[in-house]
Design a protein around this motif. Structure first.
Motif, short mmCIF file in Angstrom:
data_model
loop_
_atom_site.label_atom_id
_atom_site.label_comp_id
_atom_site.label_asym_id
_atom_site.label_seq_id
_atom_site.Cartn_x
_atom_site.Cartn_y
_atom_site.Cartn_z
N ASN A 86 -8.78 -0.16 4.70
CA ASN A 86 -9.58 -1.39 4.80
C ASN A 86 -9.07 -2.51 3.91
N ALA A 87 -7.88 -2.30 3.31
CA ALA A 87 -7.19 -3.33 2.52
C ALA A 87 -7.91 -3.68 1.22
N SER A 88 -8.70 -2.74 0.68
CA SER A 88 -9.26 -2.95 -0.66
C SER A 88 -8.14 -2.97 -1.70
N VAL A 89 -7.09 -2.18 -1.43
CA VAL A 89 -5.86 -2.21 -2.22
C VAL A 89 -4.69 -2.25 -1.26
N GLU A 90 -3.55 -2.71 -1.76
CA GLU A 90 -2.37 -2.78 -0.90
C GLU A 90 -1.74 -1.41 -0.67
N MET A 91 -1.88 -0.50 -1.66
CA MET A 91 -1.23 0.80 -1.51
C MET A 91 -1.90 1.86 -2.37
N ALA A 92 -1.52 3.09 -2.10
CA ALA A 92 -2.06 4.23 -2.86
C ALA A 92 -0.96 5.27 -3.03
N HIS A 93 -1.17 6.16 -3.99
CA HIS A 93 -0.29 7.30 -4.20
C HIS A 93 -1.17 8.53 -4.21
N THR A 94 -0.91 9.45 -3.27
CA THR A 94 -1.84 10.55 -3.08
C THR A 94 -1.16 11.74 -2.40
N PHE A 144 1.35 2.53 6.49
CA PHE A 144 2.80 2.78 6.55
C PHE A 144 3.10 3.66 5.35
N ASN A 145 3.81 4.76 5.57
CA ASN A 145 4.01 5.71 4.47
C ASN A 145 5.47 5.84 4.07
N LEU A 146 5.66 6.21 2.82
CA LEU A 146 6.97 6.56 2.27
C LEU A 146 6.80 7.81 1.43
N GLN A 242 4.58 17.47 -0.36
CA GLN A 242 5.06 16.10 -0.52
C GLN A 242 3.90 15.15 -0.75
N LEU A 243 4.00 14.34 -1.78
CA LEU A 243 3.06 13.24 -1.96
C LEU A 243 3.58 12.03 -1.19
N ASP A 244 2.68 11.08 -0.97
CA ASP A 244 3.07 9.88 -0.23
C ASP A 244 2.62 8.62 -0.93
N PHE A 245 3.39 7.57 -0.72
CA PHE A 245 2.93 6.22 -0.98
C PHE A 245 2.39 5.70 0.34
N TYR A 246 1.09 5.40 0.35
CA TYR A 246 0.45 4.82 1.53
C TYR A 246 0.34 3.31 1.32
N ILE A 247 0.85 2.55 2.27
CA ILE A 247 0.85 1.10 2.17
C ILE A 247 0.09 0.52 3.35
N ASN A 248 -0.81 -0.41 3.09
CA ASN A 248 -1.53 -1.09 4.16
C ASN A 248 -0.52 -1.78 5.08
N THR A 249 -0.66 -1.54 6.38
CA THR A 249 0.32 -2.03 7.35
C THR A 249 0.48 -3.54 7.29
#
Length: 360
Positions: A86-94, A144-146, A242-249
């Motif tokens: 919902n774009a409360s933050v630009e990205m997360a690490h989880t 979008f994930n990395l 594997q952990l991911d960086f989740y980025i708002n599209t």
């Protein structure tokens, strides 16, 4: 004369003398926030997001700054997917398997019971169809994930009593990842989902009978060896999580190409760094804990076999009921079978031989 012609003919010295800066330095400043699912006390998992953030800043000459926030600081540790969506933050690490409840397909981007090890996961992601398939799945969550790190095979966790048979699992209040919990439920285990920062008091007070986190280095820092005696292995539910960086599209698409390249390079750097840290730090931590009284125990073949059969039944059921899962798992399981056939003739035998040797 256009910018590219100037750069080509004059070289970097001429470019700087002419006052024409490289493209990345011409970009506007960008500020993002990254919500982590992990506590600051863990320089491995939480620290990986900091490694990533610093590298992005270094590559962009300080123009692109990403502040990293511990679990619970901006939102609940397990709420970061919603925050990115919902774009409360630009990205997360989880860790994607935290979101089994949203869709078990998330777990295939992290680890599933009796799944891939770290190297196999990297191969599937970067050279197989892993990244493409997971990105297609994450798109419906505006993500979008990395890849953002891998712990390597984890330990099976801390138990107050010995667990020798499947019957010993009945009634056990065990903190583990949601997918492992589903596999263990038929044996009477009561799975618990608790963030890392809250685990020690839960085990100390008896809210939990057992828990698993990552491995010796983190577990020692969190003090689990002080309140539980038996340390089981292996963590069959996560052979290479594997952990991911989740980025708002929308945030990702808004970045200029140079900044996207910086984020991708920084993520790859952080991804490798996490595994290296665990592999370097776990041996010493394990020796220290064993020296202070920790009792190492392998899960019995009875437990391993029963858990394997339980996991395969869950996979078969998901293949019938969940089209998203079925699409990704078909490719995942085929890749894993091929990888295991290869590792059997190379890494597996070599590792077993070397682990039996005494080295100076």
């Amino acid at each position: 004369m256009d910018r590219r012609s100037i750069i080509k003919r004059a070289g970097i010295a001429g470019v700087l003398a002419a006052g024409v800066a490289p493209a990345v330095h011409a970009q506007a400043a960008v500020r993002w926030r990254c919500a982590s699912s992990f506590p600051k006390s863990l320089d491995t998992i939480f620290g990986t997001a900091e490694v990533f953030s610093k590298k992005v800043s270094d590559i962009t000459g300080g123009k692109f700054q990403i502040s990293v926030h511990a679990g619970g600081e901006l939102m609940p540790a397990f709420g970061v997917v919603d925050g990115v969506q919902n774009a409360s933050v630009e990205m997360a690490h989880t860790a994607p398997y935290y979101y089994y409840g949203k869709d078990p397909t998330f777990c295939l981007g992290c680890a599933v019971p009796f799944g891939m090890n770290t190297r196999q996961m990297n191969a599937w992601m970067y050279e197989g169809n892993g990244l493409k398939l997971m990105r297609d799945f994450y798109a419906k969550y505006n993500i979008f994930n990395l890849p953002g790190g891998n712990t390597g095979a984890q330990m099976g966790g801390w138990f107050r009593k010995e667990i020798k048979t499947v019957a010993d699992l009945k009634g056990l209040k065990f903190r583990t990842n949601p997918f492992a919990g589903k596999v263990l439920e038929p044996f009477g285990v009561v799975p618990q989902s608790i963030p890392g920062a809250d685990l020690y008091p839960a085990l100390e007070k008896g809210t939990l009978d057992a828990l698993e986190w990552v491995g010796p280095y983190d577990d020692q820092k969190l003090g689990f060896n002080k309140v539980a005696k038996y340390y089981y292995y292996p963590g069959w539910w996560e052979g290479g999580p594997q952990l991911d960086f989740y980025i708002n599209t929308k945030a990702w698409n808004a970045l200029p190409a140079e900044y996207k390249a910086a984020v991708e390079a920084a993520a790859s750097h952080a991804h490798v760094t996490m595994t290296a840290k665990y592999d370097a730090r776990n041996p010493t931590a394990l020796k220290q804990m064993v020296g202070s009284g920790t009792q190492l125990r392998p899960f019995s073949n009875e437990i391993m076999t029963a858990a394997f059969k339980s996991a395969q039944q869950i996979y078969a059921d998901l293949n019938k009921s969940n089209p998203e899962w079925a699409k990704v798992y078909k490719d995942y399981s085929k890749f894993l079978a091929d990888e295991n056939a290869w590792f059997r003739f190379s890494e597996g035998l070599f590792d077993r031989f070397m682990q039996q040797q005494k080295l100076s």
